[in-house]
Design an enzyme around this catalytic site. Structure first.
Site, mmCIF file in Angstrom:
data_model
loop_
_atom_site.group_PDB
_atom_site.id
_atom_site.type_symbol
_atom_site.label_atom_id
_atom_site.label_comp_id
_atom_site.label_asym_id
_atom_site.label_seq_id
_atom_site.Cartn_x
_atom_site.Cartn_y
_atom_site.Cartn_z
ATOM 1 C CE1 TYR A 1 24.093 6.720 93.607
ATOM 2 C CE2 TYR A 1 23.655 4.687 92.413
ATOM 3 C CZ TYR A 1 24.404 5.397 93.316
ATOM 4 O OH TYR A 1 25.473 4.796 93.938
ATOM 5 C CE LYS B 1 22.920 5.731 96.788
ATOM 6 N NZ LYS B 1 23.211 4.314 96.425
#
Length: 293
Positions: free
Chosen positions: A132, A160
């Site tokens: 992330y 992400k």
């Protein structure tokens, strides 16, 4: 592996405590609406103000309620490598399908430090990990070259990307190659459709908390090659995307959910609820999206 509209779930509170009944109902709503997976206790789930016990309980509850109907990608990041390993290990023990692990924040590691942090997690727990990258919150950017190195580790399965830089999709793909089957998920709602067009697989979304059917429909339309419908849905959503950040998130999402009678608007300090001007902006965006309040 992971694709489509994936809500970064809010964590409802009631009188200062996690509202487990409301959370379970939100999970059921997301599954019924067609969300492709669920992310509990990420940034939108206020993980930074949950105790470790609360964090783990919410992950376990999400897995329990989802009951295998959709994948659960459990938030499990920390700026302490040991703590991140503990959270990923719990996610695995609870039955989560993967862990979403944010780059270490505040202590500002260099790229070698980031690589070693994620490699330690990869080596410690046999669970798929989605990186992330959100430099607006963590201060440090997980560079594409570092992502490519990490993609070669067996448990690092995707990212992400919340930079809003759609060039990253192609750059990651060029550096990693198709053989790794590395999943790229947007973390930026307003650019999600463009992210898909560049080769992304889906979006871990704040807006999907409020408009799960529309977000799922946009992704399905794109996957079906119906770009006209995907663009039309995105036009309905664009003001809502912006409204979700008119006040520190997840305050706007919780306010919108409270207007729909789905959970209370309570957030934990140091976050505060949206003011009257922000509430008016959220109300207007919900109306433009055709959402009932």
């Amino acid at each position: 592996m992971f694709h489509g509209s994936i809500p970064a779930l809010v964590t409802p509170f009631k009188n200062g405590a996690v509202d487990e009944a409301a959370f379970a109902a939100l999970v059921e709503r997301q599954i019924a609406a067609g969300s492709a997976a669920l992310v509990p206790v990420g940034t939108t789930g206020e993980t930074s103000t949950l105790s470790t016990e609360e964090h783990k309980r919410v992950v376990s509850l999400c897995v329990e309620v989802a009951a295998g109907r959709v994948p659960v990608i459990a938030g499990a990041g920390s700026n302490s490598t040991d703590e991140a390993i503990d959270l990923v290990a719990h996610a695995k023990a609870a039955g989560a399908d993967a862990a979403l692990v944010v780059s270490p924040y505040y202590n500002n590691p260099n790229q070698d430090g980031l690589f070693e942090h994620f490699r330690a997690i990869n080596d410690a727990v046999a669970l798929p990990v989605v990186l992330y990258n959100v430099p607006s919150r963590t201060v440090v950017d997980l560079k594409p070259e570092t992502v490519a190195r990490l993609a070669r580790l067996p448990n690092i399965v995707g990212i992400k990307d919340a930079t809003g830089d759609m060039d990253r999709v192609s750059y990651h793909s060029a550096l990693i190659g198709d053989e790794e089957q590395f999943v790229q998920l947007s973390g930026d709602d307003p650019s999600a459709l463009g992210f898909l067009a560049m080769g992304g697989a889906g979006c871990i979304s704040v807006t999907a908390n409020v408009a799960p059917e529309l977000c799922a429909a946009m992704h399905l339309a794109f996957e079906d090659g119906d770009l006209e419908s995907a663009r039309a849905i995105e036009r309905r959503l664009i003001n809502l995307h912006r409204a979700m950040f008119c006040s520190p998130s997840p305050g706007p999402a919780k306010y919108a959910l409270s207007r729909m009678g789905l959970c209370g608007p309570e957030v934990r300090l140091p976050l505060t609820a949206p003011d009257a001007a922000a509430e008016a902006m959220i109300d207007a965006a919900m109306a433009l999206a055709g959402l009932n309040t």
